[in-house]
Motif scaffolding. Structure first.
Motif, PDB file in Angstrom:
ATOM      1  N   ILE A  37       0.993  -1.127  -0.104  1.00  0.00           N
ATOM      2  CA  ILE A  37       0.353  -0.100   0.177  1.00  0.00           C
ATOM      3  C   ILE A  37       0.439   1.123  -0.094  1.00  0.00           C
ATOM      4  CG2 ILE A  37      -1.853   1.146   0.999  1.00  0.00           C
ATOM      5  CD1 ILE A  37      -2.368  -1.350   2.368  1.00  0.00           C
ATOM      6  N   MET A  38       1.951   1.266   1.094  1.00  0.00           N
ATOM      7  CA  MET A  38       2.606   2.539   1.503  1.00  0.00           C
ATOM      8  C   MET A  38       3.413   2.727  -0.197  1.00  0.00           C
ATOM      9  SD  MET A  38       6.202   2.741   3.143  1.00  0.00           S
ATOM     10  CE  MET A  38       6.733   1.743   1.472  1.00  0.00           C
ATOM     11  N   LEU A  39       4.284   1.632  -0.985  1.00  0.00           N
ATOM     12  CA  LEU A  39       4.683   1.611  -2.216  1.00  0.00           C
ATOM     13  C   LEU A  39       3.647   2.043  -2.954  1.00  0.00           C
ATOM     14  CD1 LEU A  39       7.234  -1.188  -2.364  1.00  0.00           C
ATOM     15  CD2 LEU A  39       7.420   1.163  -1.908  1.00  0.00           C
ATOM     16  N   GLY A  40       2.533   1.846  -3.038  1.00  0.00           N
ATOM     17  CA  GLY A  40       1.332   2.296  -4.709  1.00  0.00           C
ATOM     18  C   GLY A  40       1.055   3.369  -4.079  1.00  0.00           C
ATOM     19  N   ILE A  41       1.022   4.594  -3.000  1.00  0.00           N
ATOM     20  CA  ILE A  41       0.907   5.427  -2.598  1.00  0.00           C
ATOM     21  C   ILE A  41       1.970   6.459  -3.701  1.00  0.00           C
ATOM     22  CG2 ILE A  41       0.338   6.845  -0.887  1.00  0.00           C
ATOM     23  CD1 ILE A  41      -1.071   5.443   0.482  1.00  0.00           C
ATOM     24  N   VAL A  42       3.042   6.109  -2.864  1.00  0.00           N
ATOM     25  CA  VAL A  42       4.186   6.664  -3.424  1.00  0.00           C
ATOM     26  C   VAL A  42       5.181   6.757  -4.907  1.00  0.00           C
ATOM     27  CG1 VAL A  42       4.693   6.859  -0.640  1.00  0.00           C
ATOM     28  CG2 VAL A  42       6.204   5.670  -1.761  1.00  0.00           C
ATOM     29  N   THR A  43       4.773   5.258  -5.784  1.00  0.00           N
ATOM     30  CA  THR A  43       5.063   5.390  -6.521  1.00  0.00           C
ATOM     31  C   THR A  43       3.998   5.200  -7.676  1.00  0.00           C
ATOM     32  OG1 THR A  43       4.798   2.760  -6.996  1.00  0.00           O
ATOM     33  CG2 THR A  43       6.825   4.030  -6.029  1.00  0.00           C
ATOM     34  N   PRO A  44       4.388   5.287  -8.858  1.00  0.00           N
ATOM     35  CA  PRO A  44       3.224   5.255  -9.815  1.00  0.00           C
ATOM     36  C   PRO A  44       2.483   2.985 -10.268  1.00  0.00           C
ATOM     37  CG  PRO A  44       4.826   5.914 -10.557  1.00  0.00           C
ATOM     38  CD  PRO A  44       5.362   5.545  -9.238  1.00  0.00           C
ATOM     39  N   LEU A  45       2.831   3.038  -9.046  1.00  0.00           N
ATOM     40  CA  LEU A  45       3.047   1.436  -9.605  1.00  0.00           C
ATOM     41  C   LEU A  45       1.728   0.782  -8.823  1.00  0.00           C
ATOM     42  CD1 LEU A  45       6.125  -0.487  -9.036  1.00  0.00           C
ATOM     43  CD2 LEU A  45       5.227   0.329 -11.833  1.00  0.00           C
ATOM     44  N   ASN A  46       1.078   0.089  -9.666  1.00  0.00           N
ATOM     45  CA  ASN A  46      -0.859  -0.232  -8.740  1.00  0.00           C
ATOM     46  C   ASN A  46      -0.374  -1.220  -7.885  1.00  0.00           C
ATOM     47  OD1 ASN A  46      -2.752  -3.023  -8.431  1.00  0.00           O
ATOM     48  ND2 ASN A  46      -4.010  -0.421  -9.299  1.00  0.00           N
ATOM     49  N   THR A  47      -0.829  -0.970  -6.047  1.00  0.00           N
ATOM     50  CA  THR A  47      -0.957  -2.006  -4.539  1.00  0.00           C
ATOM     51  C   THR A  47      -1.166  -3.355  -5.697  1.00  0.00           C
ATOM     52  OG1 THR A  47      -1.922   0.234  -4.073  1.00  0.00           O
ATOM     53  CG2 THR A  47      -1.820  -1.656  -2.732  1.00  0.00           C
ATOM     54  N   GLY A  48      -2.389  -3.786  -6.529  1.00  0.00           N
ATOM     55  CA  GLY A  48      -2.210  -4.940  -6.734  1.00  0.00           C
ATOM     56  C   GLY A  48      -0.537  -5.662  -6.928  1.00  0.00           C
ATOM     57  N   VAL A  49      -0.392  -5.347  -8.272  1.00  0.00           N
ATOM     58  CA  VAL A  49       1.087  -5.608  -8.551  1.00  0.00           C
ATOM     59  C   VAL A  49       2.216  -5.602  -8.041  1.00  0.00           C
ATOM     60  CG1 VAL A  49       2.797  -5.357 -10.449  1.00  0.00           C
ATOM     61  CG2 VAL A  49       0.510  -5.118 -10.897  1.00  0.00           C
ATOM     62  N   LEU A  50       2.539  -4.699  -6.633  1.00  0.00           N
ATOM     63  CA  LEU A  50       3.388  -4.613  -5.751  1.00  0.00           C
ATOM     64  C   LEU A  50       3.194  -5.380  -4.791  1.00  0.00           C
ATOM     65  CD1 LEU A  50       2.997  -0.767  -5.343  1.00  0.00           C
ATOM     66  CD2 LEU A  50       5.454  -2.703  -6.146  1.00  0.00           C
ATOM     67  N   ASN A  51       1.999  -6.124  -4.132  1.00  0.00           N
ATOM     68  CA  ASN A  51       1.288  -7.328  -3.319  1.00  0.00           C
ATOM     69  C   ASN A  51       1.838  -8.636  -4.064  1.00  0.00           C
ATOM     70  OD1 ASN A  51       0.003  -7.651  -1.263  1.00  0.00           O
ATOM     71  ND2 ASN A  51      -1.227  -9.147  -1.936  1.00  0.00           N
ATOM     72  N   ASN A  55       5.002 -10.648  -2.197  1.00  0.00           N
ATOM     73  CA  ASN A  55       4.896 -12.356  -1.541  1.00  0.00           C
ATOM     74  C   ASN A  55       5.549 -13.432  -2.363  1.00  0.00           C
ATOM     75  OD1 ASN A  55       2.510 -12.281   0.482  1.00  0.00           O
ATOM     76  ND2 ASN A  55       1.978 -10.371  -1.105  1.00  0.00           N
ATOM     77  N   LEU A  56       5.722 -12.886  -3.400  1.00  0.00           N
ATOM     78  CA  LEU A  56       5.712 -14.096  -4.525  1.00  0.00           C
ATOM     79  C   LEU A  56       7.503 -15.009  -4.492  1.00  0.00           C
ATOM     80  CD1 LEU A  56       5.545 -15.295  -7.486  1.00  0.00           C
ATOM     81  CD2 LEU A  56       6.745 -14.119  -8.705  1.00  0.00           C
ATOM     82  N   PRO A  57       8.532 -13.877  -4.162  1.00  0.00           N
ATOM     83  CA  PRO A  57       9.306 -15.164  -2.971  1.00  0.00           C
ATOM     84  C   PRO A  57       9.384 -15.445  -1.721  1.00  0.00           C
ATOM     85  CG  PRO A  57       9.725 -12.724  -4.001  1.00  0.00           C
ATOM     86  CD  PRO A  57       8.827 -12.720  -4.212  1.00  0.00           C
ATOM     87  N   LEU A  58       8.713 -15.278  -1.920  1.00  0.00           N
ATOM     88  CA  LEU A  58       7.574 -15.981   0.171  1.00  0.00           C
ATOM     89  C   LEU A  58       6.977 -17.354  -0.795  1.00  0.00           C
ATOM     90  CD1 LEU A  58       6.279 -13.241   2.334  1.00  0.00           C
ATOM     91  CD2 LEU A  58       9.066 -14.956   2.382  1.00  0.00           C
TER      92      LEU A  58
END
Length: 271
Positions: A37-51, A55-58
């Protein structure tokens, strides 16, 4: 199918809470979702993509280290949540930040708790905590709370300390609701009386990595031979164990007791 439906609908509910209540007021949730959520607010990237990316490596590690059913449900939850965050528009449902924080936390807690009840998780810190708890017998709740404290601190430095306090309220509300629906760090002692002792034992050993004690018994009324299996699990694993026993021996008698303390080797994988 029931668990898949519950996890899918609960993940969508969590996404609504994020996009309608938390994100519009720059309030973070707990775990990796909060960081997304934080990265989605401060960057142009969508929160869903960032989430999904966080999570992918974990999830890959989880496939190797955790149970297939648990990690399969977790992958489903992360995927549905990420897609929903991408599709659902961001809308400020209330102008009051404190209401957004409180009700957002409650709704996230309901969704997350239902995901836990369905034998899955929302990914992120849940996976980290489970992996760590397999090496050392720490309460999952304490591990997750400690990692969420980092999210609160980050919120204060990136946004404001008002936002950090609102994030703390949200995380606290989420934790209380999750504890009410499904308390994951409580340990339980299971006494399983079954006519399919060997099959149940193998399921417990292969899927849960827990030690099992097996005793011979005989039914007082029927006079038939039975096996009594005793093991200790976390409350986090209860739904999976109940499903496993039902599939292996639907007639098994199971007594479940809350355990105050465990001394000795709790996890076979810790040796």
């Amino acid at each position: 199918m029931r668990n898949i439906i519950i996890i899918t609908l609960s993940s969508i509910l969590v996404a609504f809470a994020y996009n309608f209540l938390l994100i519009p007021h720059e309030i973070l949730s707990g775990g990796l979702s909060g960081i997304a959520i934080m990265l989605g607010i401060v960057t142009p990237l969508n929160t869903g993509v960032l989430n999904l990316l966080l999570n992918l490596p974990l999830l890959i590690i989880g496939v190797l280290k955790l149970g297939k059913r648990f990690i399969g449900y977790t992958i489903l939850s992360v995927a549905v949540l990420s897609i929903s965050l991408y599709i659902i528009p961001i809308y400020k449902a209330t102008q009051e930040p404190i209401l957004a924080s409180l009700f957002g936390g409650v709704i996230v807690g309901i969704g997350t708790g239902m995901i836990f009840r369905a034998s899955g998780s929302s990914g992120g810190f849940d996976i980290i905590a489970m992996l760590l708890s397999r090496k050392r017998d720490f309460p999952l709740g304490a591990l997750i709370s400690g990692m969420n404290g980092i999210v609160v601190a980050i919120s204060g430095f990136v946004f404001s300390w008002d936002a950090a306090l609102l994030t703390l309220v949200s995380i606290y509300a989420t934790g209380k609701i999750v504890d009410t629906i499904h308390t994951s760090h409580i340990k339980l002692t299971l006494m399983i009386i079954t006519g399919e002792g060997e099959e149940v034992k193998q399921q417990l050993l292969s899927k849960l990595h827990r030690g099992v004690t097996v005793m011979d018994a005989k039914g007082a009324y029927s006079g038939e031979g039975r096996k009594v299996l005793i093991t200790v699990i976390t409350r986090y694993q209860l739904a999976e164990v109940k499903n496993m026993i039902k599939e292996t021996d639907a007639k098994a008698f199971v007594n479940i007791l809350q355990t105050t303390e465990v001394i000795g080797v709790f996890d076979r994988g810790s040796k």
